[in-house]
Design an enzyme around this catalytic site. Structure first.
Site, PDB file in Angstrom:
ATOM      1  N   SER A  73       0.798  -1.233   0.000  1.00  0.00           N
ATOM      2  CA  SER A  73       0.000   0.000   0.000  1.00  0.00           C
ATOM      3  C   SER A  73       0.828   1.279   0.000  1.00  0.00           C
ATOM      4  CB  SER A  73      -0.944   0.021   1.206  1.00  0.00           C
ATOM      5  OG  SER A  73      -0.229   0.181   2.410  1.00  0.00           O
ATOM      6  N   LYS A 144       0.535   4.849   6.793  1.00  0.00           N
ATOM      7  CA  LYS A 144      -0.026   5.645   5.697  1.00  0.00           C
ATOM      8  C   LYS A 144       0.622   7.028   5.712  1.00  0.00           C
ATOM      9  CE  LYS A 144      -3.053   2.386   4.756  1.00  0.00           C
ATOM     10  NZ  LYS A 144      -2.893   1.533   3.557  1.00  0.00           N
TER      11      LYS A 144
END
Length: 247
Positions: A73, A144
């Site tokens: 990701s 993230k």
């Protein structure tokens, strides 16, 4: 005089070579000393290992923690198998996460509803291994990039297909080649004390966009941030600062 000289000579020879002593006595002296020296050495080595492990656990819990990257990701910034060094002091003394920071956070209550049940012993072993960067992180921990902070108006996409924050389009050189900034249109105002986060590999990232319709709206409370991913510590070929940031 003639009889003393041979005795004196033999005496010196005995001390040098061990002759004149019973073989068994000489062996007991040598053999007994060996194990006596080895046992404390093993104890010291074991104690040193325990001390080092405790030190590393304390270091990872309060200062810097290795974090094993488990998914794609955050490519190309972070790759599967990278171990990043998470600075746990980055936001401890009044500083706040900024746009562009890569953060590790506990997603309980935002990305996952509750912590899954597990055995206490298994959780303890898993937690210790994760803290040392030897195992994948907990299912509730995520990494993230911060795109919006409290009070920001975050929109995707503008006329140029870019994410904009407070009307200013973001330059995102860290995006995975070929990925669009987002295929999901959205417009949100980030509540104070929370963060809007997204992965760099947008087509492979489950991030704030995927939780828009859920309680919390995909926002991550600042208090849930574990730390800032500052550097890649392993593999050696990937040593360096975690790049990125909004231009």
């Amino acid at each position: 005089m003639d009889t003393e000289a041979p005795h004196t000579q033999r005496g010196h020879s005995s001390l040098r070579e061990g002759e004149g002593w019973p073989r068994s006595a000489f062996s007991r002296t040598t053999d007994g000393a060996g194990p006596g020296r080895r046992r404390p050495t093993w104890r010291r080595a074991g104690a040193l290992g325990v001390i080092c492990t405790v030190f590393l656990l304390l270091l990872s819990n309060f200062v810097v923690q290795p974090f094993l990257i488990p998914s794609r990701s955050m490519e190309p910034t972070l790759r599967v198998g990278d171990r990043v060094l998470v600075n746990k002091l980055a936001y401890r003394f009044g500083d706040q996460p900024r746009r562009g920071d890569v953060v590790v956070f506990d997603g309980t209550g935002s990305f996952v509803r509750e912590r899954p049940d597990g055995s206490p012993v298994g959780d303890l072993v898993q937690g210790a291994a994760s803290a040392l960067g030897l195992a994948e992180p907990s299912d509730t921990d995520f990494v993230k990039r911060v795109v919006g902070v409290g009070g920001d108006d975050v929109v995707c996409c503008d006329a140029g297909g870019r994410v904009s924050v407070n009307g200013v389009p973001l330059d995102e050189p860290y995006l995975y080649p070929g990925d669009a900034p987002s295929t999901v249109p959205f417009r949100i105002v980030v509540p104070l004390g929370t963060l809007w986060v997204m992965g760099d590999h947008r087509s492979q990232s489950r991030d704030s966009r995927d939780h828009l319709g859920e309680p919390g709206g995909g926002m991550v409370p600042v208090e849930k941030v574990i730390g800032r991913a500052d550097r890649i510590g392993w593999p050696v070929s990937r040593w360096g600062a975690v790049g990125g940031g909004h231009g």
